[in-house]
Scaffold this active site. Structure first.
Site, PDB file in Angstrom:
ATOM      1  N   ASN A   1     -20.921 -22.251  -6.565  1.00  0.00           N
ATOM      2  CA  ASN A   1     -20.734 -23.246  -7.626  1.00  0.00           C
ATOM      3  C   ASN A   1     -21.997 -23.510  -8.439  1.00  0.00           C
ATOM      4  O   ASN A   1     -21.961 -24.282  -9.393  1.00  0.00           O
ATOM      5  CB  ASN A   1     -20.179 -24.558  -7.044  1.00  0.00           C
ATOM      6  CG  ASN A   1     -21.127 -25.198  -6.049  1.00  0.00           C
ATOM      7  OD1 ASN A   1     -22.015 -24.546  -5.519  1.00  0.00           O
ATOM      8  ND2 ASN A   1     -20.930 -26.477  -5.788  1.00  0.00           N
TER       9      ASN A   1
ATOM     10  N   HIS B   1     -14.189 -14.385  -1.261  1.00  0.00           N
ATOM     11  CA  HIS B   1     -15.014 -14.935  -2.338  1.00  0.00           C
ATOM     12  C   HIS B   1     -16.259 -14.084  -2.598  1.00  0.00           C
ATOM     13  O   HIS B   1     -16.938 -14.277  -3.594  1.00  0.00           O
ATOM     14  CB  HIS B   1     -15.434 -16.362  -1.968  1.00  0.00           C
ATOM     15  CG  HIS B   1     -15.281 -17.360  -3.074  1.00  0.00           C
ATOM     16  ND1 HIS B   1     -14.500 -17.155  -4.199  1.00  0.00           N
ATOM     17  CD2 HIS B   1     -15.838 -18.604  -3.240  1.00  0.00           C
ATOM     18  CE1 HIS B   1     -14.574 -18.232  -4.987  1.00  0.00           C
ATOM     19  NE2 HIS B   1     -15.379 -19.101  -4.421  1.00  0.00           N
TER      20      HIS B   1
ATOM     21  N   ASP C   1     -13.890 -12.583  -7.733  1.00  0.00           N
ATOM     22  CA  ASP C   1     -12.575 -12.558  -7.098  1.00  0.00           C
ATOM     23  C   ASP C   1     -11.616 -13.383  -7.956  1.00  0.00           C
ATOM     24  O   ASP C   1     -12.039 -14.258  -8.713  1.00  0.00           O
ATOM     25  CB  ASP C   1     -12.650 -13.134  -5.683  1.00  0.00           C
ATOM     26  CG  ASP C   1     -13.178 -14.559  -5.664  1.00  0.00           C
ATOM     27  OD1 ASP C   1     -12.404 -15.469  -5.326  1.00  0.00           O
ATOM     28  OD2 ASP C   1     -14.363 -14.783  -5.997  1.00  0.00           O
TER      29      ASP C   1
ATOM     30  N   ASN D   1     -15.248 -21.477  -9.555  1.00  0.00           N
ATOM     31  CA  ASN D   1     -16.464 -22.281  -9.687  1.00  0.00           C
ATOM     32  C   ASN D   1     -17.685 -21.482 -10.120  1.00  0.00           C
ATOM     33  O   ASN D   1     -18.572 -22.003 -10.803  1.00  0.00           O
ATOM     34  CB  ASN D   1     -16.767 -23.002  -8.369  1.00  0.00           C
ATOM     35  CG  ASN D   1     -15.777 -24.122  -8.085  1.00  0.00           C
ATOM     36  OD1 ASN D   1     -15.229 -24.719  -9.010  1.00  0.00           O
ATOM     37  ND2 ASN D   1     -15.539 -24.394  -6.818  1.00  0.00           N
TER      38      ASN D   1
END
Length: 196
Positions: A66, A21, A91, A112
């Site tokens: 997020n 991530h 990603d 997100n």
């Protein structure tokens, strides 16, 4: 070329370093190194500036993924960055590991960080540099995206490819960068794929 804002998405903290991530952070760091950019605190993130013909910016939101838009939106507002001059490095689960692609706009695809940026800047009309991480073999998405890459050599090549693509966009514009780098993979010409 107008002032660009290149945003690398990721999560702050050493426990997230080198996770799938955090590819956006890794490429942003490599890009900053190439241009001699030093990061400083501000806008709920780490940011720096550099020059080609114009002044450009690199930003790493430190809000957790997020909430990335809470860093990006105020930065764009303060420096009057237009959405079409925003490039977000992310990603992507839907592409195999090692492959990259520029995309001009569109939905978050369940990412997100992209969702937060879209909501807080009020448009999806911004460029993404999508970097494939592949889907989990075990089916667990959260564990996969927050897991670490298994092959450091392949990861290093992937970071370099993503940085090359971002630099090409900065220097030559989106159309040229798309023509050169869309669907390019670190494994092009090799047998076998997905070496995470």
């Amino acid at each position: 070329m107008n002032n660009l804002l290149i945003v690398g998405l990721g999560n702050p903290g050493t426990q997230y370093a080198k996770t799938r991530h955090n590819l956006g952070f890794m490429v942003a760091d490599r890009l900053a190194g190439r241009f001699g950019t030093a990061f400083k605190d501000g806008f709920k993130g780490l940011w720096g500036e550099f020059r080609t013909d114009e002044k450009h910016f690199i930003l790493k939101p430190m809000t957790y993924m997020n909430l990335s838009g809470q860093s990006v939106a105020p930065f764009m507002s303060f420096y009057k960055i237009e959405p079409e001059n925003l490039i977000v490095i992310q990603d992507d689960l839907d592409m195999e590991f090692g492959r990259i692609k520029f995309r001009k706009d569109g939905s978050s695809g369940g990412h997100n960080g992209i969702r937060s940026v879209t909501e807080l800047i009020g448009t999806d009309k911004f460029v993404r540099l999508k970097m494939g991480i592949g889907k989990s073999r075990s089916g667990g998405t959260v564990g996969h995206v927050l897991g670490k890459f298994e092959n450091d050599a392949d990861l290093e090549k992937f970071i370099e490819l993503g940085t090359d693509a971002a630099e090409a966009l900065i220097r030559n514009g989106l159309k040229s960068a798309m023509n050169t780098y869309n669907n390019k993979s670190v494994f092009d010409g090799e047998n076998g794929q997905d070496k995470t």
